[in-house]
Design a protein around this motif. Sequence first.
Motif, short mmCIF file in Angstrom:
data_model
loop_
_atom_site.label_atom_id
_atom_site.label_comp_id
_atom_site.label_asym_id
_atom_site.label_seq_id
_atom_site.Cartn_x
_atom_site.Cartn_y
_atom_site.Cartn_z
N ASN A 98 0.79 -1.31 0.18
CA ASN A 98 0.07 -0.19 -0.03
C ASN A 98 1.05 1.34 -0.03
O ASN A 98 2.11 1.35 -0.13
N TYR A 106 -0.73 -12.80 0.00
CA TYR A 106 -1.62 -13.79 -0.12
C TYR A 106 -1.14 -15.13 -0.71
O TYR A 106 -0.68 -15.11 -1.66
N ASP A 119 -9.91 -14.14 1.46
CA ASP A 119 -10.24 -13.00 2.54
C ASP A 119 -9.51 -11.73 2.45
O ASP A 119 -8.24 -11.94 2.37
N LYS A 120 -9.95 -10.51 2.49
CA LYS A 120 -9.19 -9.40 2.49
C LYS A 120 -8.66 -9.17 4.10
O LYS A 120 -9.50 -9.39 4.86
N GLU A 121 -7.43 -9.22 4.02
CA GLU A 121 -6.66 -9.07 5.36
C GLU A 121 -5.83 -7.78 5.35
O GLU A 121 -5.03 -7.73 6.44
N TYR A 123 -5.16 -3.49 4.59
CA TYR A 123 -5.57 -2.31 4.35
C TYR A 123 -4.95 -1.61 3.18
O TYR A 123 -3.76 -1.46 3.09
N VAL A 130 -10.98 -3.12 5.72
CA VAL A 130 -10.59 -4.50 5.71
C VAL A 130 -11.79 -5.59 6.20
O VAL A 130 -11.89 -6.11 7.10
N GLY A 133 -13.82 -9.76 0.34
CA GLY A 133 -12.66 -10.70 0.02
C GLY A 133 -12.25 -10.53 -1.35
O GLY A 133 -13.03 -9.70 -2.04
N TYR A 134 -11.33 -11.19 -2.05
CA TYR A 134 -10.89 -10.99 -3.31
C TYR A 134 -11.28 -12.31 -4.30
O TYR A 134 -11.02 -13.27 -3.73
N LEU A 151 -12.78 -7.08 -5.73
CA LEU A 151 -13.15 -6.97 -4.29
C LEU A 151 -14.69 -6.94 -4.15
O LEU A 151 -15.35 -6.46 -4.92
N ARG A 153 -17.67 -7.32 -1.48
CA ARG A 153 -17.94 -6.92 -0.26
C ARG A 153 -19.76 -7.16 -0.30
O ARG A 153 -20.34 -6.40 -0.95
#
Length: 220
Positions: A98, A106, A119-121, A123, A130, A133-134, A151, A153
Amino acid sequence: MRHRTYMWLIDPDRPPRLPWLLRPLAGFDARDHFGGSLRTIRAGLDAFLAARGIDLDGGRVTMLAHARVFGHVFNPLSLFWCHGPDGTPLCIVAEVHNTYGERHCYLLRPDGAEVSRVDKEFYVSPFFPVDGGYLMRLPEPDERLSLTVRLEREGSSPFTATVRGVRRPATPRALVRTALRHPWSTAVVSAGIRLHGVLLYLHGLPVRHRPRHLPQEGVK
């Protein structure tokens, strides 16, 4: 928003050896990936995988990433396609950076359609928390590059990133021509992402709290 740039598809065990005058245009440094403390990028990858019970046993790895240009690099996404000693694909490592100087990896095991869900983990964007998932479609490149990261959600897909490209030999002449066409490419990518964020903020998109980043084992 679209960004035009170029990336390198290399064997991290044998990074390109450029003529001395061209080395500032493409550098591959172990500090830019994984824990950043081991001697080579491959050693960092192997340590990350070993901590998760995976041994490539010397198998081939293909890496897609930006190189350092005049000492600067920013890799929103680096990918490592990992194979066993017989060439069988074993896994993919997707390393995300980032704009706050943090990184997260991942470990992906694609299905038969080359799709991974995780899963998104981490930021990444100040406009998304956060959660969720992707869905990633990351086929190993041949003559063309075609990647998609989406992404997901709460039943929606608020963000999709795609990367498209055509493979070209990295001859000295081609590198000079590409560097002139995209000068200081990694700095431009970093600046473009920040500019996009500013524009979204000015359009009223709310900023989400950034949680404290806890480094993974083998990643700093």
